[in-house]
Design an enzyme around this catalytic site. Structure first.
Site, PDB file in Angstrom:
ATOM      1  N   GLU A 179      -5.311  -8.546   0.556  1.00 21.50           N
ATOM      2  CA  GLU A 179      -6.063  -8.204   1.775  1.00 21.50           C
ATOM      3  C   GLU A 179      -7.524  -7.961   1.434  1.00 21.50           C
ATOM      4  O   GLU A 179      -7.845  -7.400   0.396  1.00 21.50           O
ATOM      5  CB  GLU A 179      -5.528  -6.931   2.455  1.00 21.50           C
ATOM      6  N   GLU A 220       0.812  -1.225   0.000  1.00 26.57           N
ATOM      7  CA  GLU A 220       0.000   0.000   0.000  1.00 26.57           C
ATOM      8  C   GLU A 220       0.841   1.268   0.000  1.00 26.57           C
ATOM      9  O   GLU A 220       0.761   2.091   0.917  1.00 26.57           O
ATOM     10  CB  GLU A 220      -0.968   0.010   1.197  1.00 26.57           C
TER      11      GLU A 220
HETATM   12  C1  BG6 Z   1      -4.413  -2.082   5.289  1.00 28.04           C
HETATM   13  C2  BG6 Z   1      -3.074  -2.455   5.857  1.00 28.04           C
HETATM   14  O1  BG6 Z   1      -4.376  -0.725   5.087  1.00 28.04           O
HETATM   15  O2  BG6 Z   1      -5.540  -2.249   6.041  1.00 28.04           O
HETATM   16  C3  BG6 Z   1      -3.135  -3.276   7.114  1.00 28.04           C
HETATM   17  O3  BG6 Z   1      -2.256  -3.041   4.907  1.00 28.04           O
HETATM   18  C4  BG6 Z   1      -4.242  -2.740   7.992  1.00 28.04           C
HETATM   19  O4  BG6 Z   1      -1.890  -3.260   7.722  1.00 28.04           O
HETATM   20  C5  BG6 Z   1      -5.551  -2.977   7.260  1.00 28.04           C
HETATM   21  O5  BG6 Z   1      -4.285  -3.246   9.275  1.00 28.04           O
HETATM   22  C6  BG6 Z   1      -6.768  -2.576   8.049  1.00 28.04           C
HETATM   23  O6  BG6 Z   1      -6.694  -1.244   8.407  1.00 28.04           O
HETATM   24  P1  BG6 Z   1      -7.038  -0.782   9.885  1.00 28.04           P
HETATM   25  O7  BG6 Z   1      -6.840   0.682   9.881  1.00 28.04           O
HETATM   26  O8  BG6 Z   1      -8.441  -1.159  10.132  1.00 28.04           O
HETATM   27  O9  BG6 Z   1      -6.086  -1.522  10.762  1.00 28.04           O
END
Ligand code: BG6
Length: 479
Positions: free
Chosen positions: A379, A168
């Protein structure tokens, strides 16, 4: 109803994590400090001052975690390597204890028939490099990043077949240099685009090294893509949605896929006086065929809906970059280009993120048609409050529902003709959410800790764990 194609036989059903969010042991095993180790200690930066000093103690419990992955039948596990475990100072002397930690983890995964997917950089830059030359703002980082990546390719390349270079880039650059909500907590668009360009050079150089040295396997970056919708059919709003796609999506993915920035964004940057310096040798590196990724990594959480954002006198670029929410500064708006709008068709999570499975299908189709690269979904998941029952069960039907709808969307996209090679959900165990503490849970496995106390850090599979096991066992047929 549409005729569905089967998921590919070797589809990588998996789950994901990142070093800072799970490992803990932040000063053990010869590890150096990262920018996050320092940033979390600045008062007011994270939810109730939470940090990853202990996190979910994966460093000491990785074997138990891998056992659980095997129990769920995971085919793949995506994790990141902490640069400061391999090079405590960012460069120079290798820390063999750090190399061994990931070596053991990789061997354990393989022994359980789980394909390791390794993220080289998930935001935890060695503090030493920030101190020495301001990290991503210096071209010196290019050689250090390539040297770090090369060390990993040489140490693990005989067993690791999937590499993610940067996680990201759009998020860590915008949070770090526009919204000041991640280290190094700067608010300066010119510096952001300059650092980002250097990030692109480092990414291209590492990818090129990998390809030129004929390591086995595939390499690509993971991009946080939130497709942009126009709030309605008003051409002004449609244009705003196009601006948002150009500035928030193509600006990054085009560089990975084609080695060039979109003209529309470049022109806008020049007008604003914030264009990064691009040297002829930069273009050569970015456009080198060896710098091309083998797949596009997609982190998908939600879509954005936007509307026109007419320029007001005296309103500068940074003026609206104050979103307290997740997402990037540019998602909340850029004067003259677009600004966020509510989407009345979508429901929201406990943290106000839009829930939009069809958006995932759209994301996959757009990436496919613009870049024609296979997609690895690195993800996707639901951050929610979970309740641990007295019998240690967790009834997270809301998470099952969320994931089921997203798996259906992937299935639809595959049936549309998009090549999707895997799906590593966020996340396997619960972990630290960078800015939201431990109560925003994403895992299939509950970890018994909270902001106040580490408790016993015990692991308890949630209902979603058993659901996903069935999905994997039937290759996505039984949802
Ligand atoms: C992504 C990241 O932005 O989203 C993760 O790669 C992150 O590391 C995930 O934890 C979820 O975001 P958040 O802010 O809910 O932890």
């Amino acid at each position: 109803h549409k005729q569905l194609k089967a998921f590919p036989k070797d589809f990588l059903w998996g789950s994901a994590s990142a070093a800072y969010q799970i490992e803990g042991a932040y000063r053990e095993g010869g590890k150096g400090l990262s920018v996050w180790d320092k940033f979390v200690r600045i008062p007011g930066k994270t939810y109730e001052g939470t940090n990853g000093d202990v996190a979910v103690d994966h460093y000491h419990r990785y074997q138990e975690d891998v056992e659980l992955m095997a129990k769920a039948g995971l085919k793949a596990y995506r994790f990141s390597i902490a640069w400061s475990r391999i090079f405590p100072e960012g460069n120079g002397k290798v820390n063999e204890e750090g190399v061994k930690f990931y070596d053991d983890l990789i061997n354990d995964l393989i022994a359980h028939n789980i394909e390791p997917v390794v993220t080289i950089y998930h935001w935890d830059l060695p503090q030493a490099l920030q101190d020495a030359y301001q990290g991503w703002e210096s071209r010196k980082i290019i050689d250090d990043f390539v040297n770090y990546a090369k060390t990993l390719f040489e140490a693990y390349g005989d067993r690791v077949k999937y590499w993610v270079t940067l996680n990201e880039q759009n998020v860590f650059m915008q949070h770090g240099y526009l919204m000041a909500s991640h280290p190094p907590a700067v608010t300066d668009p010119k510096r952001m685009y300059a650092a980002n360009h250097i990030g692109n050079l480092a990414n291209a150089a590492a990818t090129k090294y990998f390809h030129e040295h004929h390591f086995q396997g595939k390499i690509g970056a993971s991009f946080a893509y939130s497709p942009n919708y126009a709030v309605d059919a008003d051409p002004e709003n449609q244009l705003a949605a196009d601006n948002a796609e150009q500035m928030n999506a193509y600006y990054w993915m085009d560089v990975y896929a084609y080695g060039r920035y979109p003209d529309v964004v470049r022109q806008w940057q020049i007008e604003q006086g914030i264009a990064p310096e691009i040297k002829p040798e930069d273009t050569e590196l970015l456009e080198d065929p060896h710098s091309r990724p083998d797949f596009m990594g997609l982190n998908y959480y939600q879509t954005n809906t936007v509307q026109a954002n007419p320029l007001k006198d005296g309103v500068g670029l940074a003026a609206e970059n104050t979103s307290g929410k997740k997402g990037t500064a540019q998602e909340s708006g850029i004067p003259g280009a677009f600004k966020s709008a509510e989407n009345e068709h979508l429901q929201k999570t406990d943290w106000d993120w839009n829930i939009d499975p069809i958006g995932l299908r759209i994301a996959l189709r757009r990436i496919n048609s613009r870049y024609h690269l296979p997609v690895l979904i690195t993800e996707n998941g639901l951050g929610a409050f979970d309740t641990l029952e007295a019998d240690h069960e967790i009834h997270d039907d809301y998470r099952i529902h969320f994931l089921r709808e997203h798996v259906k969307a992937i299935h639809d996209a595959i049936s549309d003709g998009v090549q999707v090679i895997g799906y590593t959900t966020w996340s396997f165990t619960d972990l630290l959410s960078w800015l939201n503490g431990y109560r925003k849970r994403y895992g299939f496995v509950y970890v018994n800790r909270d902001e106040e106390s580490e408790k016993d850090l015990a692991r308890y599979p949630k209902d979603s764990f058993y659901w996903y096991k069935q999905v994997i066992a039937t290759n996505g047929e039984d949802l």
